[in-house]
Design an enzyme around this catalytic site. Structure first.
Site, PDB file in Angstrom:
ATOM      1  N   ARG A  47       1.825  44.335 -13.515  1.00 28.74           N
ATOM      2  CA  ARG A  47       2.724  43.327 -14.063  1.00 28.74           C
ATOM      3  C   ARG A  47       2.314  42.916 -15.473  1.00 28.74           C
ATOM      4  O   ARG A  47       2.772  41.885 -15.984  1.00 28.74           O
ATOM      5  CB  ARG A  47       2.792  42.116 -13.139  1.00 28.74           C
ATOM      6  CG  ARG A  47       3.616  42.415 -11.873  1.00 28.74           C
ATOM      7  CD  ARG A  47       3.678  41.263 -10.884  1.00 28.74           C
ATOM      8  NE  ARG A  47       4.078  40.019 -11.507  1.00 28.74           N
ATOM      9  CZ  ARG A  47       3.264  38.983 -11.737  1.00 28.74           C
ATOM     10  NH1 ARG A  47       1.988  39.064 -11.386  1.00 28.74           N
ATOM     11  NH2 ARG A  47       3.712  37.895 -12.292  1.00 28.74           N
ATOM     12  N   LYS A  48       1.502  43.723 -16.126  1.00 32.46           N
ATOM     13  CA  LYS A  48       1.172  43.486 -17.540  1.00 32.46           C
ATOM     14  C   LYS A  48       2.294  44.071 -18.396  1.00 32.46           C
ATOM     15  O   LYS A  48       2.141  45.067 -19.092  1.00 32.46           O
ATOM     16  CB  LYS A  48      -0.188  44.102 -17.879  1.00 32.46           C
ATOM     17  CG  LYS A  48      -1.341  43.386 -17.187  1.00 32.46           C
ATOM     18  CD  LYS A  48      -2.677  44.004 -17.523  1.00 32.46           C
ATOM     19  CE  LYS A  48      -3.806  43.256 -16.824  1.00 32.46           C
ATOM     20  NZ  LYS A  48      -5.131  43.857 -17.059  1.00 32.46           N
TER      21      LYS A  48
END
Length: 279
Positions: free
Chosen positions: A126-127
């Protein structure tokens, strides 16, 4: 999604494209091509088609998402009002270039991993860029990777700060199991061999070995095998993994290698738009 794309365009326009309005006379018609200036994997075609369609630009795609493209290859052809095309050009190119860059890097890394571990999955994290998460995740997919979680409601992922607040691995998994539907997997991030064993014993579906060196990962895998737990869980590794060291992690024979590198460090693929006046 269509509204999000329109908002991106209008955010870039402001009140008007003063350069185009000042320089380009009304009534012209043009045709044009978006061309690859370097080889790679294309992604984001659906976004380009949607934007052009919403602004009444005729467009014909020449390639599909996930396709290998070469330098000089035509990605899509367009025709219409040059004022409109020039106004939406940068938003379209930025999205295509960003997503294609992620797809290209993902494909490169997937090939490295599969060369030594054909069964391993390369996943994103989720970066991602806020507002572009859906698009960047789809770019990972176009490059042959796995999207992992799109959002927080996709599945449980218990991390170190969760563990610090509830008293440990077993308690966290127990709480998660009582709360979530059977349709949701429970994943937990661990940092030690003992935590990994506790997680497997407690019934975690996925165990993420966080920031472990390959030698330590092999020790965890061996310990799980010794307790006949290895086949009961998916083993994922993450933390500091990039294109220079990912083969070392693939050699451990884990199931999943997740890395934020394919989104936060991807370079945009170089594309350009060329226009030609029709009349």
């Amino acid at each position: 999604m269509r509204q999000d794309l329109a908002n991106m365009v209008y955010e870039d326009i402001g009140f008007e494209d003063i350069t185009t309005q000042a320089v380009i006379p009304p009534g012209l018609q043009v045709k044009g091509k978006i061309i690859a200036k370097e080889p790679g994997i294309i992604a984001g075609m659906e976004l380009a088609l949607d934007i052009f369609a919403d602004f009444n630009v005729t467009v014909e795609p020449m390639v599909e998402n996930g396709e290998n493209i070469s330098e000089g290859q035509v990605i899509l052809e367009i025709s219409g009002d040059p004022r409109t095309i020039l106004t939406v050009e940068r938003t379209v190119l930025n999205l295509l270039m960003r997503m294609s860059g992620i797809a290209t890097l993902t494909s490169k890394i997937v090939k490295k991993v599969r060369s030594v571990n054909p069964d391993a999955t390369v996943a994103g994290t989720r970066k991602t860029t806020p507002g572009l998460q859906l698009f960047e995740k789809n770019a990972i997919r176009a490059g042959g990777g796995d999207t992992h979680r799109f959002r927080l409601d996709d599945g449980v992922l218990i991390k170190d700060n969760h563990l610090a607040l509830v008293g440990g691995v077993g308690e966290a998994i127990s709480r998660a199991r009582r709360y979530v539907s059977f349709t949701k997997k429970i994943e937990i991030e661990v940092e030690t061999l003992e935590e990994a064993l506790q997680a497997a014993r407690a019934g975690a579906d996925i165990i993420m070995l966080d920031n472990m060196e390959p030698e330590r990962i092999n020790q965890v895998l061996k310990a799980l095998e010794d307790e006949n737990l290895r086949d009961k869980v998916i083993i994922e590794v993450s933390g500091g993994i990039n294109e220079n060291n990912i083969v070392q992690f693939a050699n451990t024979k884990v199931d999943v290698i997740s890395t934020g590198y394919i989104t936060h460090s991807a370079r945009s693929l170089d594309l350009s738009l060329d226009l030609e006046k029709i009349h």
